[in-house]
Design an enzyme around this catalytic site. Structure first.
Site, PDB file in Angstrom:
ATOM      1  CB  THR A 102      57.910  52.227  45.105  1.00 38.31           C
ATOM      2  OG1 THR A 102      56.818  52.132  46.154  1.00 38.31           O
ATOM      3  CG2 THR A 102      57.684  50.537  45.942  1.00 38.31           C
ATOM      4  N   GLY A 119      60.713  38.338  43.251  1.00 37.97           N
ATOM      5  CA  GLY A 119      60.317  36.894  44.268  1.00 37.97           C
ATOM      6  C   GLY A 119      62.508  36.767  44.238  1.00 37.97           C
ATOM      7  CG  MET A 153      54.892  47.874  36.370  1.00 41.85           C
ATOM      8  SD  MET A 153      54.374  47.820  37.905  1.00 41.85           S
ATOM      9  CE  MET A 153      52.735  48.611  37.130  1.00 41.85           C
ATOM     10  CB  ALA A 160      63.408  52.973  39.095  1.00 39.72           C
ATOM     11  CG  HIS A 161      65.804  52.276  34.437  1.00 41.56           C
ATOM     12  ND1 HIS A 161      65.768  51.352  35.347  1.00 41.56           N
ATOM     13  CD2 HIS A 161      65.806  51.167  32.987  1.00 41.56           C
ATOM     14  CE1 HIS A 161      65.529  49.811  34.331  1.00 41.56           C
ATOM     15  NE2 HIS A 161      65.740  49.907  33.023  1.00 41.56           N
ATOM     16  CG  HIS A 167      92.883  40.306  26.769  1.00 41.57           C
ATOM     17  ND1 HIS A 167      91.982  39.261  26.969  1.00 41.57           N
ATOM     18  CD2 HIS A 167      93.873  39.541  27.426  1.00 41.57           C
ATOM     19  CE1 HIS A 167      92.741  38.301  27.342  1.00 41.57           C
ATOM     20  NE2 HIS A 167      93.601  38.383  27.754  1.00 41.57           N
TER      21      HIS A 167
HETATM   22  P1  NAI Z   1      57.042  40.437  37.853  1.00 43.51           P
HETATM   23  O1  NAI Z   1      55.760  40.249  37.233  1.00 43.51           O
HETATM   24  O2  NAI Z   1      57.938  40.593  37.632  1.00 43.51           O
HETATM   25  O3  NAI Z   1      56.590  38.763  38.170  1.00 43.51           O
HETATM   26  C1  NAI Z   1      55.282  37.913  39.227  1.00 43.51           C
HETATM   27  C2  NAI Z   1      55.459  36.622  38.729  1.00 43.51           C
HETATM   28  O4  NAI Z   1      54.890  36.028  39.679  1.00 43.51           O
HETATM   29  C3  NAI Z   1      54.801  35.494  37.805  1.00 43.51           C
HETATM   30  O5  NAI Z   1      56.000  35.190  37.089  1.00 43.51           O
HETATM   31  C4  NAI Z   1      53.318  35.910  37.296  1.00 43.51           C
HETATM   32  O6  NAI Z   1      53.961  34.726  36.313  1.00 43.51           O
HETATM   33  C5  NAI Z   1      53.292  35.216  39.082  1.00 43.51           C
HETATM   34  N1  NAI Z   1      52.273  34.915  38.820  1.00 43.51           N
HETATM   35  C6  NAI Z   1      51.608  36.098  39.176  1.00 43.51           C
HETATM   36  N2  NAI Z   1      50.195  35.342  39.418  1.00 43.51           N
HETATM   37  C7  NAI Z   1      50.345  34.462  41.010  1.00 43.51           C
HETATM   38  C8  NAI Z   1      49.832  33.690  41.253  1.00 43.51           C
HETATM   39  N3  NAI Z   1      48.768  33.706  41.665  1.00 43.51           N
HETATM   40  N4  NAI Z   1      50.627  31.874  41.572  1.00 43.51           N
HETATM   41  C9  NAI Z   1      52.050  31.645  41.574  1.00 43.51           C
HETATM   42  N5  NAI Z   1      52.758  32.757  40.578  1.00 43.51           N
HETATM   43  C10 NAI Z   1      52.270  33.856  40.041  1.00 43.51           C
HETATM   44  O7  NAI Z   1      55.967  41.404  39.082  1.00 43.51           O
HETATM   45  P2  NAI Z   1      57.168  41.437  40.561  1.00 43.51           P
HETATM   46  O8  NAI Z   1      58.759  40.284  40.553  1.00 43.51           O
HETATM   47  O9  NAI Z   1      56.213  41.191  41.917  1.00 43.51           O
HETATM   48  O10 NAI Z   1      58.018  42.740  40.155  1.00 43.51           O
HETATM   49  C11 NAI Z   1      56.517  43.666  40.490  1.00 43.51           C
HETATM   50  C12 NAI Z   1      56.793  44.568  39.268  1.00 43.51           C
HETATM   51  O11 NAI Z   1      59.349  45.285  39.760  1.00 43.51           O
HETATM   52  C13 NAI Z   1      57.893  43.890  37.948  1.00 43.51           C
HETATM   53  O12 NAI Z   1      57.190  45.032  37.089  1.00 43.51           O
HETATM   54  C14 NAI Z   1      59.453  44.080  38.162  1.00 43.51           C
HETATM   55  O13 NAI Z   1      59.525  44.497  36.913  1.00 43.51           O
HETATM   56  C15 NAI Z   1      59.572  45.429  38.725  1.00 43.51           C
HETATM   57  N6  NAI Z   1      61.104  45.193  39.684  1.00 43.51           N
HETATM   58  C16 NAI Z   1      62.107  45.499  38.603  1.00 43.51           C
HETATM   59  C17 NAI Z   1      63.116  45.059  39.363  1.00 43.51           C
HETATM   60  C18 NAI Z   1      64.315  45.615  38.836  1.00 43.51           C
HETATM   61  O14 NAI Z   1      64.416  45.416  37.007  1.00 43.51           O
HETATM   62  N7  NAI Z   1      65.823  44.651  38.687  1.00 43.51           N
HETATM   63  C19 NAI Z   1      63.515  44.863  41.166  1.00 43.51           C
HETATM   64  C20 NAI Z   1      62.002  44.267  41.583  1.00 43.51           C
HETATM   65  C21 NAI Z   1      61.072  44.245  40.635  1.00 43.51           C
END
Ligand code: NAI
Length: 462
Positions: free
Chosen positions: A42, A181, A315, A317-318, A441
């Site tokens: 993914t 999001g 969740m 990758a690292h 600096h």
């Molecule tokens: P997430 O767990 O970060 O956020 C999901 C959000 O949706 C939460 O704020 C939750 O309260 C909300 N939510 C849940 N059910 C809902 C509903 N029915 N209505 C409205 N809000 C609701 O999950 P996300 O953003 O989908 O990411 C999935 C995974 O992928 C996470 O574990 C994330 O850490 C990882 N990921 C990491 C990235 C990074 O490290 N830069 C980038 C993208 C994903």
């Protein structure tokens, strides 16, 4: 005769392919099974990498449209979305080919097809059986569905569809104010979409230090994000023009509708174990469907290990990569260890948000006495010079021993700066150790040193 391996890894994402390469480096005869046509999982195919490519491209577009003029550069950019998308696809495909090359170099056998565990020492790939002394499950995660909402990857999209929209939507509504999001909302917002986010909780980015999350929300709002907090989506209707979402208070009541051209569902991901054959060997899962493992990442069947998104923990990758390496080394007879407290998390928005260790809320809940040192980028000469004064560094240290317990940075290049703290925490450093380390600096990293000085109320520049 059935081909025999020391290790068969199921899943070719960052956890699986890295673990397979490490196992091969250690002299183990290794295969990696992958159902997709390309390796990288993914993260590389439809996650971390394409999203970061689009974040870079859209930031350049946004800067050209809105920031350059502040520096005395007058331009009027126009968007060629096709080229932007083609560049993203090209970066992804160069890396998927790169992993193929790494497999060849390290003599990892790439088994193309869907892997199912058919016995304690047997994996079947599209019907062909392979024998394995050890099996590593690295099957990752999938999008958590939202009841009442059907993802069509056109008008109602998951992150996969949001990475390849054919045009910039006028209005993008995102369900879930988590990492996906906010990153993908940033991409389309910068390219011109109006972005609204519906979040169930009363805050964005759960799990991130509260103070940082609040500052983050304010900055995103200034960029044009609208947040509807404490709201839930109860249904969706696709129309010719777009989508009508039924929304109400999280606690129920106050039903309204919100219309959108495109809706992104980003309410989390869940462990992916479909048709893996766990029941064939009696591997147990927890109440969230994640494979249960012990401290050595062994499942309830000792020669079958599991790593990454399919087990407990962040969740990321690292994190999966570290676990892949750890399992390979355990199988080879070594005694590796992962310090889960020193695994960073980065949100690649603008500004970036980077965190490692405990949040202030976690320390409070655990009853740990701590000290806080903060420093704003507004007082950092490099940040001001670059025109990026938003954000701050927040450092948390043990009140008695001064040992670093966590660090949370919101600001430009936070994701790069956090690693100084990861190394320090890995070495069991104190905030005083950071404060006494010379920082060049003028750099953004001086804000990290100043935050460390401020744990003892002795920052110089505020
Ligand atoms: P997430 O767990 O970060 O956020 C999901 C959000 O949706 C939460 O704020 C939750 O309260 C909300 N939510 C849940 N059910 C809902 C509903 N029915 N209505 C409205 N809000 C609701 O999950 P996300 O953003 O989908 O990411 C999935 C995974 O992928 C996470 O574990 C994330 O850490 C990882 N990921 C990491 C990235 C990074 O490290 N830069 C980038 C993208 C994903």
């Amino acid at each position: 005769m059935t081909e025999q391996f020391d290790v068969i890894v199921i899943g070719g994402g960052p956890g699986g392919y890295v673990g397979a390469i490490r196992a091969a480096q250690l002299g183990l005869k290794t295969a990696c099974v992958e159902a997709r046509d390309t390796l990288g999982g993914t993260c590389l195919n439809v996650g971390c990498i394409p999203s970061k490519v689009l974040l870079e491209s859209s930031e350049k577009f946004h800067d050209a449209a809105h920031e350059f003029s502040k520096h005395g550069i007058e331009v009027k950019p126009s968007l060629n979305l096709k080229t932007m998308m083609a560049r993203k696809d090209e970066v992804v495909s160069s890396f998927t080919k790169g992993i193929e090359g790494l497999f060849k170099k390290n003599k990892v056998t790439h088994l193309k097809g869907f892997g199912t565990i058919t016995g304690k020492n047997e994996v079947s790939v599209n019907g062909t059986k392979y024998a394995a002394k050890n099996i590593v499950i690295a099957t990752g995660s999938e999008v958590t569905p939202l009841p009442g909402i059907t993802i069509d990857e056109e008008k109602i999209v998951s992150s996969t569809g949001a990475l390849k929209l054919p045009a910039v939507p006028k209005k993008l509504v995102i369900i879930g104010a988590g990492v996906i999001g906010l990153e993908l909302g940033s991409v389309w917002g910068r390219l011109g979409a109006k972005v609204e986010v519906i979040e169930y909780l009363d805050r964005i980015t759960p799990g991130i230090d509260n103070e940082v999350a609040k500052a983050f929300q304010k900055i995103l709002e200034k960029q044009g994000f609208t947040f509807h907090l404490s709201k839930k989506v109860t249904g969706a209707k696709t129309t010719k023009a777009g989508v009508e979402l039924s929304v109400e208070d999280a606690a129920g009541g106050n039903a309204t509708t919100v219309s959108a051209d495109v809706v992104l569902v980003a309410v989390g991901r869940r462990a992916y174990t479909d048709r893996l054959g766990l029941e064939n060997v009696g591997i147990t899962r927890d109440n969230r469907g994640r494979i249960e493992v012990n401290a050595h990442l062994q499942t309830s069947v000792p020669n079958i290990y599991a790593i990454g998104d399919v087990i407990q923990g962040a969740m990321l990758a690292h994190k999966a990569e570290e676990e892949g390496v750890m399992v390979a080394e355990i199988i080879a007879g070594q005694k590796p260890h992962i310090n889960y407290d020193a695994i960073p998390g980065v949100v690649y928005t603008w500004p970036e948000v980077a965190t490692v260790g405990k949040t202030e809320e976690e320390l409070k809940a655990a009853g740990v006495a701590y000290k806080v040192g903060k420093f704003p980028f507004m007082a950092n000469s490099r940040a001001r010079g670059a025109g990026t004064p938003e954000g701050f560094v927040k450092m948390l240290a043990d009140a008695k021993t001064d040992r670093l317990l966590g660090c949370h940075i919101i600001g430009a290049q936070a994701g790069t700066m956090i690693h100084e703290i990861c190394v320090a925490m890995e070495f069991g450093a104190s905030s005083e150790d950071i404060a006494r380390t010379c920082h060049a600096h003028p750099t953004l990293s001086e804000a990290v040193k100043e935050a460390a000085l401020n744990v003892d109320s002795r920052a110089i520049h505020i």
